[in-house]
Design a protein around this motif. Structure first.
Motif, PDB file in Angstrom:
ATOM      1  N   VAL A  58       0.842  -1.210   0.000  1.00  0.00           N
ATOM      2  CA  VAL A  58       0.000   0.000   0.000  1.00  0.00           C
ATOM      3  C   VAL A  58       0.872   1.254   0.000  1.00  0.00           C
ATOM      4  N   GLU A  59       1.902   1.285   0.862  1.00  0.00           N
ATOM      5  CA  GLU A  59       2.755   2.469   0.939  1.00  0.00           C
ATOM      6  C   GLU A  59       3.614   2.615  -0.310  1.00  0.00           C
ATOM      7  N   THR A  60       3.997   1.484  -0.922  1.00  0.00           N
ATOM      8  CA  THR A  60       4.739   1.572  -2.181  1.00  0.00           C
ATOM      9  C   THR A  60       3.867   2.182  -3.262  1.00  0.00           C
ATOM     10  N   LEU A  61       2.618   1.736  -3.336  1.00  0.00           N
ATOM     11  CA  LEU A  61       1.681   2.297  -4.310  1.00  0.00           C
ATOM     12  C   LEU A  61       1.447   3.777  -4.048  1.00  0.00           C
ATOM     13  N   ARG A  62       1.252   4.145  -2.796  1.00  0.00           N
ATOM     14  CA  ARG A  62       0.992   5.547  -2.442  1.00  0.00           C
ATOM     15  C   ARG A  62       2.181   6.426  -2.840  1.00  0.00           C
ATOM     16  N   THR A  63       3.378   5.974  -2.516  1.00  0.00           N
ATOM     17  CA  THR A  63       4.575   6.761  -2.814  1.00  0.00           C
ATOM     18  C   THR A  63       4.814   6.824  -4.319  1.00  0.00           C
ATOM     19  N   TYR A  64       4.563   5.746  -5.007  1.00  0.00           N
ATOM     20  CA  TYR A  64       4.733   5.687  -6.463  1.00  0.00           C
ATOM     21  C   TYR A  64       3.801   6.678  -7.158  1.00  0.00           C
ATOM     22  N   LEU A  65       2.549   6.697  -6.735  1.00  0.00           N
ATOM     23  CA  LEU A  65       1.595   7.632  -7.336  1.00  0.00           C
ATOM     24  C   LEU A  65       1.912   9.071  -6.947  1.00  0.00           C
ATOM     25  N   GLY A  66       2.336   9.269  -5.698  1.00  0.00           N
ATOM     26  CA  GLY A  66       2.668  10.614  -5.243  1.00  0.00           C
ATOM     27  C   GLY A  66       3.887  11.176  -5.933  1.00  0.00           C
ATOM     28  N   SER A  67       4.793  10.327  -6.370  1.00  0.00           N
ATOM     29  CA  SER A  67       5.993  10.788  -7.075  1.00  0.00           C
ATOM     30  C   SER A  67       5.782  10.785  -8.580  1.00  0.00           C
ATOM     31  N   ARG A  68       4.530  10.739  -8.997  1.00  0.00           N
ATOM     32  CA  ARG A  68       4.154  10.792 -10.424  1.00  0.00           C
ATOM     33  C   ARG A  68       4.791   9.653 -11.217  1.00  0.00           C
ATOM     34  N   GLN A  69       4.716   8.436 -10.645  1.00  0.00           N
ATOM     35  CA  GLN A  69       5.167   7.196 -11.262  1.00  0.00           C
ATOM     36  C   GLN A  69       6.668   7.183 -11.563  1.00  0.00           C
ATOM     37  N   GLU A  70       7.444   7.877 -10.743  1.00  0.00           N
ATOM     38  CA  GLU A  70       8.900   7.848 -10.876  1.00  0.00           C
ATOM     39  C   GLU A  70       9.445   6.746  -9.958  1.00  0.00           C
ATOM     40  N   ARG A  71       9.866   5.630 -10.548  1.00  0.00           N
ATOM     41  CA  ARG A  71      10.279   4.474  -9.754  1.00  0.00           C
ATOM     42  C   ARG A  71      11.531   4.772  -8.924  1.00  0.00           C
ATOM     43  N   ALA A  86      11.836   4.648  -4.932  1.00  0.00           N
ATOM     44  CA  ALA A  86      12.842   3.837  -4.240  1.00  0.00           C
ATOM     45  C   ALA A  86      13.620   4.674  -3.239  1.00  0.00           C
ATOM     46  N   ARG A  87      13.975   5.887  -3.650  1.00  0.00           N
ATOM     47  CA  ARG A  87      14.752   6.756  -2.760  1.00  0.00           C
ATOM     48  C   ARG A  87      13.929   7.129  -1.515  1.00  0.00           C
ATOM     49  N   GLN A  88      12.651   7.451  -1.692  1.00  0.00           N
ATOM     50  CA  GLN A  88      11.814   7.832  -0.547  1.00  0.00           C
ATOM     51  C   GLN A  88      11.583   6.674   0.412  1.00  0.00           C
ATOM     52  N   LEU A  89      11.500   5.473  -0.136  1.00  0.00           N
ATOM     53  CA  LEU A  89      11.236   4.297   0.709  1.00  0.00           C
ATOM     54  C   LEU A  89      12.514   3.619   1.186  1.00  0.00           C
TER      55      LEU A  89
END
Length: 417
Positions: free
Chosen positions: A355-368, A372-375
């Motif tokens: 869930v948090e990976t999805l949230r962060t991925y969408l929040g970073s405008r799909q920048e993988r 990765a850096r945020q998580l």
């Protein structure tokens, strides 16, 4: 000064010559008091522009001030003419000065003018002593100067202490009243048209702020001093906008309304940086404009919702406006399709990492890589998690339609939670 007692243990031992010199002023108490009253606030710099000074009622100038001057004169003469060297002024001797200091604080007269007016009165007394002094009594005058300075130290201490205490009490009462009015305005317990907006300075509306302080720091620990964050945030807001900002804050956040429509001072960072410094690096702040008092409750609700969708949509902490989250805000509105969209993420509801990976991925405008850096993960790990999300939910995160559905599902699940 110590608790209303003079800072010196006793006054100097006075000679008979000094006592006799002071006694010559006893019959002139009323005359000297009138001179003190005239001199107290005459020609003080800036006094004419202050309503608490130039507009003091005649009964205050001719009554209260004169009575206080006579009291001070008699206190001085009683000590130097009839007192004993070790005698200290009783606490009741200072009550008159304390009472007047509290009144001046309530009237809004600045403390520096109160003290300058008092010291001008002291100058009048000193001149009266010099006028009655005879040739050869210079030593006696010097003795009386020591006593006068000692007594004034005690009186000035009492005046300052009482004035500042009263000013602090009045400020606390005003803040409490403003909080009550602001709470009534925001929670709807009092209709906007019945809230005295002028008491809050909100007759022209204002900037409505919603603040959220994260309960934990980046390491998952409860930050020390979290209970001080409301006070620190209030001080930071007051400094940033140059006025006392009406606010309702607790250790998790709250609302504030900045009177008028000022531009954020120095841009977003000039407000965010001091707030983050005193509250938390993870602070979130939403800003919504209210055109008038009646718009403030709705603006507060919108600001709170902007904060919620910004966090739910994975946006990093910072300052958010409605324009920053227009899509997220729209997608989070509920209708007959909401439950079915939210259910799309049910297969990963028990996997907080996904869930948090999805949230962060969408929040970073799909920048993988940003995800990765945020998580704190390797990009390949992010890819594996995203693939697992797609497998379990059936959503295609590589397609715009799939990411829109995933974002809407996240927002709706957060709102339901």
């Amino acid at each position: 000064m110590r608790g209303g007692i003079m800072a010196v243990d006793s006054l100097p031992v006075l000679s008979d010559a000094a006592r006799a010199l002071a006694a010559r002023c006893e019959h002139k108490v009323n005359e000297i008091a009138r001179s003190m009253t005239v001199r107290a606030f005459a020609d003080l710099p800036g006094c004419a522009d202050l309503p608490g000074c130039a507009e003091l009622p005649a009964d205050v100038k001719d009554g209260e001030l004169a009575a206080t001057a006579r009291h001070g004169l008699r206190l001085f003469l009683r000590r130097v003419v009839h007192g004993t060297p070790a005698e200290r002024p009783e606490r009741g001797d200072l009550d008159r000065f304390r009472e007047r200091a509290a009144q001046r604080a309530e009237e809004g007269l600045p403390l520096h003018l109160v003290l300058r007016g008092h010291l001008r009165g002291t100058t009048v007394l000193w001149r009266a002593l010099r006028e009655v002094a005879r040739p050869g009594e210079e030593a006696a005058l010097a003795e009386l100067a020591d006593v006068l300075i000692g007594i004034q130290e005690d009186i000035v201490g009492a005046v300052s202490e009482t004035y500042l205490d009263e000013q602090s009490t009045l400020a606390a009462e005003r803040r409490a009243e403003r909080r009550v009015l602001l709470r009534a305005l925001l929670d709807g317990s009092l209709p906007p048209e019945r809230v005295p907006a002028e008491r809050l300075g909100l007759t022209d509306g204002g900037l409505v702020l919603a603040l959220h302080f994260p309960p934990e720091d980046a390491a998952g620990r409860h930050p020390a001093g979290a209970h001080r964050r409301p006070r620190r945030a209030q001080a930071a807001l007051d400094r940033a906008f140059g006025t006392e900002v009406p606010a309702l804050l607790d250790d998790t956040g709250g609302h504030a309304v900045v009177p008028g429509h000022p531009a954020l001072p120095g841009g977003d960072d000039a407000l965010l940086v001091p707030l983050r410094r005193v509250c938390s690096a993870g602070l979130r702040l939403a800003v919504v404009t209210a055109a008038g008092p009646a718009d403030i409750p709705a603006a507060a609700r919108t600001a709170s919702e902007v904060l919620r969708v910004a966090r739910a949509g994975g946006l990093p902490p910072g300052l958010h406006r409605l324009d920053d989250v227009l899509l997220e805000y729209h997608l989070s509105r509920r209708d007959e399709s909401s439950d079915r969209i939210a259910a799309l993420l049910e297969p990963i509801a028990g996997r907080q990492d996904l869930v948090e990976t999805l949230r962060t991925y969408l929040g970073s405008r799909q920048e993988r890589r940003s995800t990765a850096r945020q998580l704190g993960l390797h990009p390949n790990t992010v890819d594996n998690r995203l693939a697992r999300i797609c497998e379990l939910t059936g959503l295609d995160l590589a397609a715009p339609h799939g990411t829109a559905l995933a974002l809407a599902a996240l927002l709706l699940r957060d709102a339901a939670g």
